[in-house]
Design a protein around this motif. Structure first.
Motif, short mmCIF file in Angstrom:
data_model
loop_
_atom_site.label_atom_id
_atom_site.label_comp_id
_atom_site.label_asym_id
_atom_site.label_seq_id
_atom_site.Cartn_x
_atom_site.Cartn_y
_atom_site.Cartn_z
N VAL A 1 0.84 -1.20 0.00
CA VAL A 1 0.00 0.00 0.00
C VAL A 1 0.87 1.25 0.00
O VAL A 1 0.37 2.35 -0.10
CB VAL A 1 -0.94 0.03 1.22
CG1 VAL A 1 -1.88 -1.15 1.18
CG2 VAL A 1 -0.14 0.02 2.51
N ASN A 2 2.18 1.03 0.12
CA ASN A 2 3.12 2.17 0.17
C ASN A 2 3.48 2.63 -1.24
O ASN A 2 3.20 1.95 -2.21
CB ASN A 2 4.38 1.77 0.90
CG ASN A 2 4.10 1.43 2.35
OD1 ASN A 2 3.15 1.93 2.92
ND2 ASN A 2 4.90 0.55 2.90
N SER B 1 6.58 2.90 -1.97
CA SER B 1 7.93 2.39 -2.18
C SER B 1 8.00 0.98 -1.62
O SER B 1 7.16 0.57 -0.81
CB SER B 1 8.95 3.28 -1.48
OG SER B 1 8.74 3.23 -0.09
C1 LIG Z 1 4.89 0.52 4.37
O1 LIG Z 1 3.71 0.02 4.97
C2 LIG Z 1 3.89 -0.64 6.19
C3 LIG Z 1 2.56 -1.15 6.63
O2 LIG Z 1 2.00 -1.97 5.68
C4 LIG Z 1 4.53 0.30 7.20
O3 LIG Z 1 4.75 -0.38 8.40
C5 LIG Z 1 5.81 0.83 6.65
O4 LIG Z 1 6.35 1.79 7.50
C6 LIG Z 1 5.59 1.47 5.28
N1 LIG Z 1 6.88 1.82 4.73
C7 LIG Z 1 7.10 2.99 4.15
C8 LIG Z 1 8.44 3.19 3.60
O5 LIG Z 1 6.23 3.83 4.05
#
Ligand SMILES: *[C@@H]1O[C@H](CO)[C@@H](O)[C@H](O)[C@H]1NC(C)=O
Ligand SMILES: *[C@@H]1O[C@H](CO)[C@@H](O)[C@H](O)[C@H]1NC(C)=O
Ligand SMILES: *[C@@H]1O[C@H](CO)[C@@H](O)[C@H](O)[C@H]1NC(C)=O
Ligand SMILES: *[C@@H]1O[C@H](CO)[C@@H](O)[C@H](O)[C@H]1NC(C)=O
Ligand SMILES: *[C@@H]1O[C@H](CO)[C@@H](O)[C@H](O)[C@H]1NC(C)=O
Length: 442
Positions: A280-281, A283
């Motif tokens: 969902v990010n 990156s």
């Molecule tokens: C990506 O998403 C996860 C949760 O699904 C989160 O814990 C994590 O910090 C996120 N990473 C970034 C780089 O945003």
């Protein structure tokens, strides 16, 4: 006033022609005046407006010596073209006895619009939303009609919430706007995500019209554009990692209620199968890349709540993870050119001092195999020694009976001719019969 009179005149001519076929109500506004449209394969009648009842008329066709075969002048000077084809099209004129022009008409031949289902399975209308605010529908023409065609595109909203739903009432009809720059598509703006729509695409040509309906909901047809700005970078000191990032597609409005999720697919260029991860990010770090191999990466998007479909994949981006840290360190310490170290690299892994690198177990194994080898050598030497000793004993025995040997030699000489061809052949190779027997005797 004038147009009304013309319409009246047309009706009268049709009645006068009194032919069931080819008296089609031609909608206003199809090209120039004085054009008549005829359906292929039917009898077409061209009226001669201005002909006086009872007086003969003469029909001519521009650029042609003769009228189409089978054509005949009927009541009131109307020209009948039986089962007219595409070749019957052209400019016609009717003239009075004195040759004066009474009426001129251009005939265009074609087919009426085909009703839905005429060509089974053809997807006439399909709709897609690349965001949750507007959606577009596109359509394909049913068949070549040879005639000018236009489309009337409308929608009727069927709200799934509130008052309208309770009363099961349909909303008002609105236009699906057509953009002249994009033929065959129309767009509904400011659509509601939770409503369903009944699309009506009506195809119209001078010989008739036909409409197609399509029920859609935004949730079913939403399909985002691919994410943009895909960047793939190696991670320093991490030979199995690639850092990947991207952006929302520009067409997706930024709203907290409507998010996207993503999936990433990647593979080394030399491999066929993709690995896929969902996130969902914006990156993601690939952790199982192959050190030193170039990788291909693509990303696609979908509504966060799984409505609709995944977007197309973004354009490919390529990147290569860093090589193994050991390799990198050895490269850093040497002052050689990188080209040289690259050339040396493949030989570094399996070759150098295999025994020295091995662990104690391997050493034991080597020791054991060496001892077994030594044992066999010794055994072989022993056997050879025994054999030689036997030979020498036998030899000394044979010397004690020399005449026996001589007898055998004479018997050999007495044998049939063919054996002479094999003088040096050892006994065990001569079989069957007399020679073998003789050998046994020896
Ligand atoms: C990506 O998403 C996860 C949760 O699904 C989160 O814990 C994590 O910090 C996120 N990473 C970034 C780089 O945003
Ligand atoms: C949807 O249509 C509206 C009205 O034309 C427009 O203002 C808006 O930018 C469109 N949304 C997108 C995402 O294109
Ligand atoms: C579809 O649109 C055409 C043209 O506007 C109209 O004649 C026809 O009745 C419509 N059909 C339905 C089912 O609404
Ligand atoms: C969208 O997904 C459905 C199944 O979920 C599929 O039948 C349909 O063909 C897809 N449409 C497009 C445009 O990919
Ligand atoms: C053999 O390996 C040992 C350590 O296992 C190392 O100290 C030694 O230098 C190696 N010998 C050679 C000839 O590379």
């Amino acid at each position: 006033m004038r147009s009304r009179a013309r319409g009246l005149g047309r009706v009268m001519v049709c009645l006068a022609a009194a032919l069931a076929s080819a008296c089609l109500a031609v909608p206003e506004g199809w090209g120039e005046e004085g054009v008549q449209y005829g359906q292929l394969g039917t009898d077409v009648t061209l009226p001669c407006a201005g002909a006086r009842p009872g007086s003969p008329v003469q029909w001519r066709r521009a650029g042609a010596a003769a009228l189409p075969a089978g054509s005949a002048v009927r009541h009131h000077g109307a020209l009948l073209l039986p089962r007219a084809g595409l070749a019957a099209a052209g400019a016609y004129s009717c003239h009075g006895e004195d040759g004066a022009l009474l009426h001129a008409v251009g005939l265009v031949m074609g087919e009426p619009v085909q009703p839905p289902g005429y060509l089974p399975g053809v997807p006439f209308v399909s709709c897609r939303a690349s965001d949750y605010e507007n959606f577009s529908c596109s359509w394909t023409s049913s068949l070549e009609t040879f005639l000018p065609t236009r489309y009337i595109t409308t929608y009727r909203k069927k709200s799934l919430t509130g008052e309208e739903k309770r009363r099961n009432r349909n909303g008002p009809v609105g236009p699906c706007l057509q953009d002249p720059a994009h033929a065959g598509t129309c767009t509904v703006h400011k659509s509601e995500f939770w409503s369903s729509y009944r699309m009506n695409v009506t195809e119209v040509n001078p010989l008739g019209s036909s409409f197609r309906l399509l029920d859609i909901t935004m949730q079913a047809i939403i399909k985002p554009d691919p994410p943009e700005g895909l960047v793939v970078e190696p991670v320093p000191r991490a030979p199995r990692r690639l850092q990947v990032s991207w952006r929302y597609p520009a067409s997706w409005p930024k709203e907290p209620h409507f998010q996207l999720k993503f999936r990433l697919q990647y593979r080394p260029v030399i491999h066929r199968s993709w690995s896929v991860v969902e996130t969902v990010n914006l990156s993601e770090v690939i952790t199982d890349a192959f050190a030193g191999l170039e990788h291909v990466v693509q990303v696609s998007a979908k509504d966060f709540l799984d409505a609709g479909n995944w977007s197309e994949w973004s354009a490919e981006v390529r990147a290569t993870p860093v090589r193994d840290p050991a390799t990198v360190v050895s490269e850093e310490t040497t002052t050689d050119t990188s080209l040289e170290s690259l050339a040396e690299e493949p030989s570094q892994a399996p070759n150098p001092e295999p025994i020295n690198r091995s662990d104690p177990l391997e050493k034991t194994a080597i020791l054991v195999s060496l001892s077994i080898f030594a044992f066999f050598i010794l055994a072989t030497i022993l056997v050879i020694t025994i054999l030689v000793w036997f030979r020498m004993r036998k030899h000394s025995k044979d010397e004690t009976k020399p005449h026996n040997f001589l007898v055998a030699a004479t018997r050999l000489k007495a044998l049939p001719k063919q054996t002479e061809m094999l003088p040096n052949l050892p006994c065990w190779k001569i079989s069957p019969s007399p020679m073998a027997d003789m050998c046994r005797d020896l």
